[in-house]
Design a protein around this motif. Structure first.
Motif, PDB file in Angstrom:
ATOM      1  N   CYS A   1       0.806  -1.228   0.000  1.00 54.99           N
ATOM      2  CA  CYS A   1       0.000   0.000   0.000  1.00 54.99           C
ATOM      3  C   CYS A   1       0.837   1.275   0.000  1.00 54.99           C
ATOM      4  N   THR A   2       2.053   1.235   0.527  1.00 50.84           N
ATOM      5  CA  THR A   2       2.881   2.442   0.569  1.00 50.84           C
ATOM      6  C   THR A   2       3.640   2.670  -0.735  1.00 50.84           C
ATOM      7  N   GLY A   3       3.627   1.707  -1.630  1.00 52.03           N
ATOM      8  CA  GLY A   3       4.063   1.917  -2.999  1.00 52.03           C
ATOM      9  C   GLY A   3       5.471   2.452  -3.211  1.00 52.03           C
ATOM     10  N   GLY A   4       6.401   2.144  -2.330  1.00 53.67           N
ATOM     11  CA  GLY A   4       7.771   2.624  -2.486  1.00 53.67           C
ATOM     12  C   GLY A   4       8.103   3.850  -1.662  1.00 53.67           C
ATOM     13  N   ALA A   5       7.129   4.369  -0.915  1.00 57.80           N
ATOM     14  CA  ALA A   5       7.347   5.594  -0.131  1.00 57.80           C
ATOM     15  C   ALA A   5       8.408   5.393   0.943  1.00 57.80           C
ATOM     16  N   ILE A   6       8.433   4.209   1.555  1.00 63.33           N
ATOM     17  CA  ILE A   6       9.419   3.946   2.598  1.00 63.33           C
ATOM     18  C   ILE A   6      10.813   3.848   1.996  1.00 63.33           C
ATOM     19  N   ALA A   7      10.937   3.099   0.909  1.00 64.84           N
ATOM     20  CA  ALA A   7      12.243   2.950   0.259  1.00 64.84           C
ATOM     21  C   ALA A   7      12.797   4.305  -0.167  1.00 64.84           C
ATOM     22  N   SER A   8      11.931   5.187  -0.664  1.00 61.85           N
ATOM     23  CA  SER A   8      12.391   6.484  -1.149  1.00 61.85           C
ATOM     24  C   SER A   8      12.951   7.346  -0.026  1.00 61.85           C
ATOM     25  N   LYS A   9      12.499   7.121   1.199  1.00 67.55           N
ATOM     26  CA  LYS A   9      13.045   7.869   2.337  1.00 67.55           C
ATOM     27  C   LYS A   9      14.537   7.599   2.487  1.00 67.55           C
ATOM     28  N   PHE A  10      14.929   6.367   2.242  1.00 67.55           N
ATOM     29  CA  PHE A  10      16.338   5.999   2.412  1.00 67.55           C
ATOM     30  C   PHE A  10      17.165   6.333   1.175  1.00 67.55           C
ATOM     31  N   THR A  11      16.637   6.029  -0.001  1.00 64.03           N
ATOM     32  CA  THR A  11      17.424   6.269  -1.209  1.00 64.03           C
ATOM     33  C   THR A  11      17.618   7.749  -1.480  1.00 64.03           C
ATOM     34  N   ALA A  12      16.844   8.610  -0.837  1.00 65.19           N
ATOM     35  CA  ALA A  12      17.040  10.052  -0.985  1.00 65.19           C
ATOM     36  C   ALA A  12      18.278  10.540  -0.232  1.00 65.19           C
ATOM     37  N   MET A  13      18.802   9.699   0.682  1.00 66.69           N
ATOM     38  CA  MET A  13      19.952  10.100   1.498  1.00 66.69           C
ATOM     39  C   MET A  13      21.253   9.571   0.894  1.00 66.69           C
ATOM     40  N   ALA A  14      22.239  10.443   0.795  1.00 68.18           N
ATOM     41  CA  ALA A  14      23.547  10.025   0.299  1.00 68.18           C
ATOM     42  C   ALA A  14      24.143   8.972   1.232  1.00 68.18           C
ATOM     43  N   GLY A  15      24.699   7.939   0.658  1.00 66.52           N
ATOM     44  CA  GLY A  15      25.318   6.882   1.451  1.00 66.52           C
ATOM     45  C   GLY A  15      24.413   5.710   1.734  1.00 66.52           C
ATOM     46  N   ALA A  16      23.161   5.758   1.231  1.00 69.39           N
ATOM     47  CA  ALA A  16      22.233   4.663   1.494  1.00 69.39           C
ATOM     48  C   ALA A  16      22.697   3.355   0.865  1.00 69.39           C
ATOM     49  N   SER A  17      23.541   3.432  -0.155  1.00 63.54           N
ATOM     50  CA  SER A  17      24.005   2.212  -0.817  1.00 63.54           C
ATOM     51  C   SER A  17      24.847   1.333   0.098  1.00 63.54           C
ATOM     52  N   LYS A  18      25.300   1.894   1.222  1.00 63.70           N
ATOM     53  CA  LYS A  18      26.085   1.110   2.172  1.00 63.70           C
ATOM     54  C   LYS A  18      25.244   0.012   2.828  1.00 63.70           C
ATOM     55  N   TYR A  19      23.943   0.263   2.959  1.00 62.84           N
ATOM     56  CA  TYR A  19      23.124  -0.680   3.710  1.00 62.84           C
ATOM     57  C   TYR A  19      21.821  -1.071   3.009  1.00 62.84           C
ATOM     58  N   PHE A  20      21.336  -0.240   2.083  1.00 65.33           N
ATOM     59  CA  PHE A  20      20.032  -0.520   1.466  1.00 65.33           C
ATOM     60  C   PHE A  20      20.227  -1.487   0.305  1.00 65.33           C
ATOM     61  N   LEU A  21      19.675  -2.703   0.453  1.00 67.76           N
ATOM     62  CA  LEU A  21      19.917  -3.757  -0.531  1.00 67.76           C
ATOM     63  C   LEU A  21      18.833  -3.859  -1.591  1.00 67.76           C
TER      64      LEU A  21
END
Length: 415
Positions: free
Chosen positions: A281-301
């Motif tokens: 139901c949130t359609g990617g809204a949660i993921a976008s919170k993290f990918t908007a931050m620089a350095g998220a590639s360290k932990y967001f898989l």
């Protein structure tokens, strides 16, 4: 020191574009000690400009105008201001050459319409717009105030404010500071928060002003002090906020623009942990919170938007018999979504959401706004149901905040 901000344009009044200029100007003026008394949006008409600017000059020492400086016939701000200040227009050679060169780089012909943008009132100080073809204008008023006219294109206005206007205003007026400090609380409703801190609020110094700024699952408490010494006021406000730790310490998230997603970002990065997210139901809204931050590639898989039941089954391994038995919006499905995305991605932690965002699809047992959320960790899976209202945008926003809160609470065990 009071300011009036005027935005000019029919496109603003009919809702064709959103006025972001006045918010930006407000922040910049406030930062140097100028209080915003009024923001006004008006039509592209001589009568509206004359009436509004005349009144603003009588009520405010600083008037900042944006819009109406383009080359077309509906852009009448410059000619109207020249008339108001009893001034003729003159051709500014420097601005004219700048406009010519700027258009040449864009392969645009230098026409009479473009040339007219280098015409400025004789009585104004020209504010060079290095990023566009419409120069800004600074007028000194008979009352000792200032009228500043800026282009409506946001990034051009931003540069003029940052590069020229703010410094000129600070030099022109003897400004005292305005200090704003914001403390952010989480997990407590505004009404309950107000009750708990009522005695603290009553004891605040009279020159401090408290504002409650609620958002999904957080409430910002902003303390403001006007016409003060910045250092003394900042220290006094920090002292008052420190008193709140004894009252609502468990609910304090941080200061200013701090957010739960940023704190999660810091903890995952610091501890070398990874995260994956499965959303319906949130359609990617949660993921976008993290990918908007620089350095998220360290932990967001990984982030999976598994909107259909088949996607939940085929990608995340949710058992179709459980979807048929309990429904896609259920604790069982939320748990399996979280466990599934954690398994397929190899993440340490996972978030999952499944719900009814509306406006249709609800039932008596599961009304619109029903959202199940789950957190899968290395040792266990936790789920909870929250009703997130009845507006689709509000439901997505609240469900996102609730899910982040769940993960934050789990990570706090590691602190």
């Amino acid at each position: 020191m009071r300011a009036t901000i005027i935005t000019i344009g029919d496109e603003i009044l009919i809702g064709q574009i959103v006025d972001t200029n006045s918010a930006s100007i407000s922040r910049k003026l406030n930062a140097i000690g100028i209080t915003i008394g009024e923001k006004i949006s008006i039509a592209d008409s001589r009568e509206a400009i004359v009436t509004t600017v005349t009144r603003a000059m009588s009520e405010s020492q600083v008037v900042v105008i944006t819009g109406g400086l383009g080359p077309t016939k509906d852009d009448i701000t410059k000619t109207t201001l020249a008339e108001m200040f009893n001034s003729k227009l003159r051709y500014d050679d420097k601005e004219g050459e700048h406009i010519r060169q700027l258009l040449a780089r864009r392969n645009i012909a230098f026409t009479e319409l473009n040339r007219s943008q280098a015409l400025v009132p004789e009585c104004c100080t020209v504010l060079h717009n290095a990023y566009g073809t419409a120069p800004g204008m600074w007028f000194d008023t008979a009352q000792g105030g200032v009228v500043v006219s800026l282009p409506g294109v946001p990034f051009e206005m931003e540069h003029l404010m940052d590069d020229i206007v703010v410094a000129r205003l600070a030099e022109r007026f003897a400004l005292r500071s305005i200090v704003h400090r914001t403390l952010i609380t989480r997990g407590i409703a505004e009404s309950i928060l107000a009750e708990r801190i009522a005695a603290w609020e009553e004891s605040l110094p009279r020159y401090m002003h408290l504002a409650y700024l609620p958002a999904p699952n957080i409430v910002r408490l902003r303390l403001s002090a006007y016409d003060v010494d910045r250092r003394e006021a900042t220290q006094a406000i920090d002292s008052e906020f420190n008193k709140l730790y004894a009252i609502i310490g468990d609910n304090i998230l941080g200061y200013e623009d701090e957010s739960i997603e940023h704190l999660i970002h810091e903890q995952l990065s610091k501890r070398g942990l990874s995260l994956a997210i499965a959303e319906s139901c949130t359609g990617g809204a949660i993921a976008s919170k993290f990918t908007a931050m620089a350095g998220a590639s360290k932990y967001f898989l990984a982030g999976v938007v598994s909107y259909s039941n088949e996607a939940k089954r085929d990608i995340l391994g949710v058992r179709m018999e459980d979807i048929e038995r309990y429904g896609a919006v259920s604790e069982e499905v939320a748990r399996q979504m979280a466990e599934g995305v954690r398994r397929v991605s190899g993440a340490d932690y996972a978030i999952a959401t499944t719900g009814i965002a509306g406006p249709t699809g609800g039932s008596e047992a599961k009304p619109v706004g029903t959202v199940w959320m789950a957190i899968a960790t290395p040792t266990a899976t936790y789920a909870q149901m929250r009703n997130s209202g009845n507006d689709r945008g509000q439901i997505i926003s609240r469900a996102t905040a609730y899910a982040l809160e769940m993960l934050y609470e789990e990570l706090k065990k590691l602190f």
